[in-house]
Write a protein that holds these residues in place. Structure first.
Motif, PDB file in Angstrom:
ATOM      1  N   ASN A  57       0.811  -1.211   0.000  1.00  0.00           N
ATOM      2  CA  ASN A  57       0.000   0.000   0.000  1.00  0.00           C
ATOM      3  C   ASN A  57       0.846   1.263   0.000  1.00  0.00           C
ATOM      4  N   ARG A  58       2.103   1.140  -0.417  1.00  0.00           N
ATOM      5  CA  ARG A  58       3.008   2.294  -0.439  1.00  0.00           C
ATOM      6  C   ARG A  58       3.556   2.499  -1.841  1.00  0.00           C
ATOM      7  N   CYS A  59       3.915   3.723  -2.127  1.00  0.00           N
ATOM      8  CA  CYS A  59       4.463   4.084  -3.434  1.00  0.00           C
ATOM      9  C   CYS A  59       5.830   3.423  -3.626  1.00  0.00           C
ATOM     10  N   ALA A  60       6.041   2.856  -4.785  1.00  0.00           N
ATOM     11  CA  ALA A  60       7.313   2.192  -5.078  1.00  0.00           C
ATOM     12  C   ALA A  60       8.444   3.193  -5.270  1.00  0.00           C
ATOM     13  N   VAL A  61       8.126   4.458  -5.475  1.00  0.00           N
ATOM     14  CA  VAL A  61       9.142   5.481  -5.708  1.00  0.00           C
ATOM     15  C   VAL A  61       9.530   6.180  -4.406  1.00  0.00           C
ATOM     16  N   CYS A  62       8.537   6.754  -3.702  1.00  0.00           N
ATOM     17  CA  CYS A  62       8.845   7.553  -2.511  1.00  0.00           C
ATOM     18  C   CYS A  62       8.537   6.828  -1.200  1.00  0.00           C
ATOM     19  N   ASN A  64       5.828   6.521   0.386  1.00  0.00           N
ATOM     20  CA  ASN A  64       4.738   7.095   1.169  1.00  0.00           C
ATOM     21  C   ASN A  64       3.442   6.356   0.854  1.00  0.00           C
ATOM     22  N   PRO A  65       2.424   6.464   1.724  1.00  0.00           N
ATOM     23  CA  PRO A  65       1.166   5.739   1.491  1.00  0.00           C
ATOM     24  C   PRO A  65       0.474   6.170   0.199  1.00  0.00           C
TER      25      PRO A  65
END
Length: 109
Positions: A57-62, A64-65
């Protein structure tokens, strides 16, 4: 997977001791002799540890949720301002047809 080892990272500019943290070599030795096993994939960000089901459920780049937009049935990263799901190949899809290029271009998020 076998036995695990605990690694303590020690920066050069450390200004505290083990006693400051309430630790001693005896407590570390006791924790190493117990048969508690922790296995899996974990993410650590900003001092928080997340297990593998939270990583999805988190961004693969940053990292963050992710957020979800009901109108376009898609997850997006508010911090990166990018969709995290591709549009489908159906040219008549009601969700993908009018999805803006960036989530910030939506009328309401």
């Amino acid at each position: 997977m076998g036995k695990k080892m605990i690694f303590y990272l020690d920066p050069d500019d450390r200004k505290w001791t083990m006693e400051d943290l309430g630790l001693s070599w005896d407590t570390i030795h006791l924790s190493m002799t117990r048969n508690h096993t922790i296995e899996g994939t974990f993410l650590m960000k900003d001092g928080e540890v997340y297990d593998s089901h939270e990583v999805a459920n988190r961004c693969a780049v940053c990292l963050n949720p992710l957020a979800y937009h009901d109108d376009y049935d898609s997850h997006f990263c508010p911090d990166c301002d990018e969709w995290r799901e591709e549009t489908c190949s159906d040219s008549s899809c009601e969700y993908c047809l009018e999805r803006p290029e960036k989530p910030s271009h939506c009328k309401e998020i």
